[in-house]
Design an enzyme around this catalytic site. Structure first.
Site, PDB file in Angstrom:
ATOM      1  CD  GLU A   1      -2.727  -1.216   2.520  1.00 24.09           C
ATOM      2  OE1 GLU A   1      -3.788  -1.840   2.504  1.00 24.09           O
ATOM      3  OE2 GLU A   1      -2.258  -0.708   3.565  1.00 24.09           O
TER       4      GLU A   1
ATOM      5  N   GLY B   1     -12.969  -4.066   3.147  1.00 23.87           N
ATOM      6  CA  GLY B   1     -14.061  -4.857   2.576  1.00 23.87           C
ATOM      7  C   GLY B   1     -15.326  -3.995   2.551  1.00 23.87           C
TER       8      GLY B   1
ATOM      9  CG  MET C   1      -8.594  -6.088   9.875  1.00 22.43           C
ATOM     10  SD  MET C   1      -7.637  -7.551   9.413  1.00 22.43           S
ATOM     11  CE  MET C   1      -7.221  -8.219  11.001  1.00 22.43           C
ATOM     12  CD  GLU C   2      -5.231  -2.163   9.550  1.00 22.47           C
ATOM     13  OE1 GLU C   2      -6.063  -1.673   8.754  1.00 22.47           O
ATOM     14  OE2 GLU C   2      -4.777  -3.319   9.422  1.00 22.47           O
TER      15      GLU C   2
ATOM     16  CG  ASP D   1     -12.400  -7.698   0.682  1.00 26.63           C
ATOM     17  OD1 ASP D   1     -13.263  -7.869   1.549  1.00 26.63           O
ATOM     18  OD2 ASP D   1     -11.308  -7.116   0.924  1.00 26.63           O
TER      19      ASP D   1
HETATM   20  N1  SAH Z   1      -4.314 -11.595   2.494  1.00 31.95           N
HETATM   21  C1  SAH Z   1      -3.668 -10.543   3.236  1.00 31.95           C
HETATM   22  C2  SAH Z   1      -4.511 -10.289   4.447  1.00 31.95           C
HETATM   23  C3  SAH Z   1      -4.318  -8.927   4.970  1.00 31.95           C
HETATM   24  S1  SAH Z   1      -5.438  -8.579   6.256  1.00 31.95           S
HETATM   25  C4  SAH Z   1      -2.264 -10.996   3.583  1.00 31.95           C
HETATM   26  O1  SAH Z   1      -1.999 -12.165   3.434  1.00 31.95           O
HETATM   27  O2  SAH Z   1      -1.416 -10.172   3.958  1.00 31.95           O
HETATM   28  C5  SAH Z   1      -6.404  -7.392   5.505  1.00 31.95           C
HETATM   29  C6  SAH Z   1      -5.892  -5.980   5.493  1.00 31.95           C
HETATM   30  O3  SAH Z   1      -6.704  -5.253   4.590  1.00 31.95           O
HETATM   31  C7  SAH Z   1      -6.023  -5.268   6.812  1.00 31.95           C
HETATM   32  O4  SAH Z   1      -5.003  -4.320   6.960  1.00 31.95           O
HETATM   33  C8  SAH Z   1      -7.416  -4.634   6.741  1.00 31.95           C
HETATM   34  O5  SAH Z   1      -7.428  -3.319   7.255  1.00 31.95           O
HETATM   35  C9  SAH Z   1      -7.777  -4.612   5.249  1.00 31.95           C
HETATM   36  N2  SAH Z   1      -8.969  -5.370   4.827  1.00 31.95           N
HETATM   37  C10 SAH Z   1      -9.313  -5.516   3.519  1.00 31.95           C
HETATM   38  N3  SAH Z   1     -10.420  -6.272   3.407  1.00 31.95           N
HETATM   39  C11 SAH Z   1     -10.802  -6.619   4.661  1.00 31.95           C
HETATM   40  C12 SAH Z   1     -11.867  -7.438   5.174  1.00 31.95           C
HETATM   41  N4  SAH Z   1     -12.737  -8.039   4.366  1.00 31.95           N
HETATM   42  N5  SAH Z   1     -11.942  -7.599   6.531  1.00 31.95           N
HETATM   43  C13 SAH Z   1     -11.039  -7.003   7.342  1.00 31.95           C
HETATM   44  N6  SAH Z   1     -10.007  -6.250   6.899  1.00 31.95           N
HETATM   45  C14 SAH Z   1      -9.870  -6.044   5.575  1.00 31.95           C
END
Ligand code: SAH
Length: 245
Positions: free
Chosen positions: A7, A73, A187-188, A211
């Site tokens: 990012e 998401g 998540m932040e 997503d």
């Molecule tokens: N597949 C990624 C997972 C990252 S966690 C990996 O393997 O690194 C997801 C990150 O994107 C977090 O920082 C969160 O803030 C954001 N995010 C995007 N979609 C999300 C969702 N559906 N639920 C929670 N966080 C999501």
């Protein structure tokens, strides 16, 4: 501030004089961008990591405002992959000290929602609209076709944060029921919003929808961030910074 390296990658390339400093086990890049002094940080994922990063930005680097960019998401109606959400407030969807306090209320704060800064929001909304009006220019026609981006929109409203990657339709439905006005989940943000409220620092957050927080949520995550979300962030923040008084 961003949670993941993909990012922040383009933004770091755009800072000509960036100097890397490690504090609390995370990397901060201090320098200038569009003539403004900037500190970029990779918070890593989750509320605690985000709170530590925000506190270090304020205490150690003395920043005057914080902007978070990343992905989320989409859970609100019509919030589609490729759209952008500007948070006007954050809530921790996994905060629950009931029956001592109402569900979602942060104990001893007397509230469950933390507002973002209206002045920052107005400027970022303007910058985001400029970029979304010309997506092919900023992403290239191949990315627009690959991710089927069709007139992506800016939404402004509530964003829910919690220490869970929401990736099932059932969990997404439960969130929609618990927080019917939430547009997106990540998540932040709520952690940074709370730290910024504690310190009286203006805060804003722009999230690209990667997503729909359902059973397909894990698909092509990194590629989407590289091709779409990081390019949006670069273009929107650059546009915003060049308009600073
Ligand atoms: N597949 C990624 C997972 C990252 S966690 C990996 O393997 O690194 C997801 C990150 O994107 C977090 O920082 C969160 O803030 C954001 N995010 C995007 N979609 C999300 C969702 N559906 N639920 C929670 N966080 C999501």
């Amino acid at each position: 501030m961003s949670a993941m390296h993909e990012e922040l990658a383009l933004l770091l390339q755009a800072m000509p004089d960036e100097r890397r400093i490690t504090v609390a086990g995370r990397q901060f890049w201090q320098g200038h961008w569009q003539g403004q002094p900037v500190v970029a940080v990779l918070s890593r994922i989750g509320k605690v990591a985000a709170a530590t990063s925000a506190t270090a930005l304020i205490e150690r680097f003395g920043v005057g405002r914080i902007v978070f960019t990343g992905v989320a998401g989409g859970i609100g109606p019509g919030v589609r992959v490729g759209d952008v959400v500007l948070a006007d407030a954050f809530v921790q969807h996994d905060m629950d000290a009931s029956p001592l306090f109402p569900r979602h209320e942060v104990p001893l704060y007397g509230c469950s929602r933390f507002a973002t800064d209206p002045v920052l929001n107005a400027r970022l909304a303007w910058a985001a609209q400029q970029v979304l009006a010309r997506v092919a220019l900023h992403l290239g026609p191949a990315a627009v076709a690959e991710f089927a981006l069709d007139a992506p929109r800016l939404h402004t409203g509530l964003v829910a944060s919690g220490d869970r990657f929401v990736s099932t339709a059932a969990e997404c439905r439960a969130l929609q029921q618990a927080l019917p006005d939430a547009l997106a989940v990540e998540m932040e943000g709520a952690a940074v919003a709370q730290v910024c409220a504690d310190y009286g620092i203006p805060f804003a957050a722009l999230r690209t929808i990667s997503d729909r927080a359902d059973d397909d949520a894990h698909a092509d995550f990194s590629r989407f961030i590289r091709e779409v979300a990081s390019r949006y962030s670069l273009a929107m923040l650059s546009m915003w910074l060049t308009q600073q008084p």
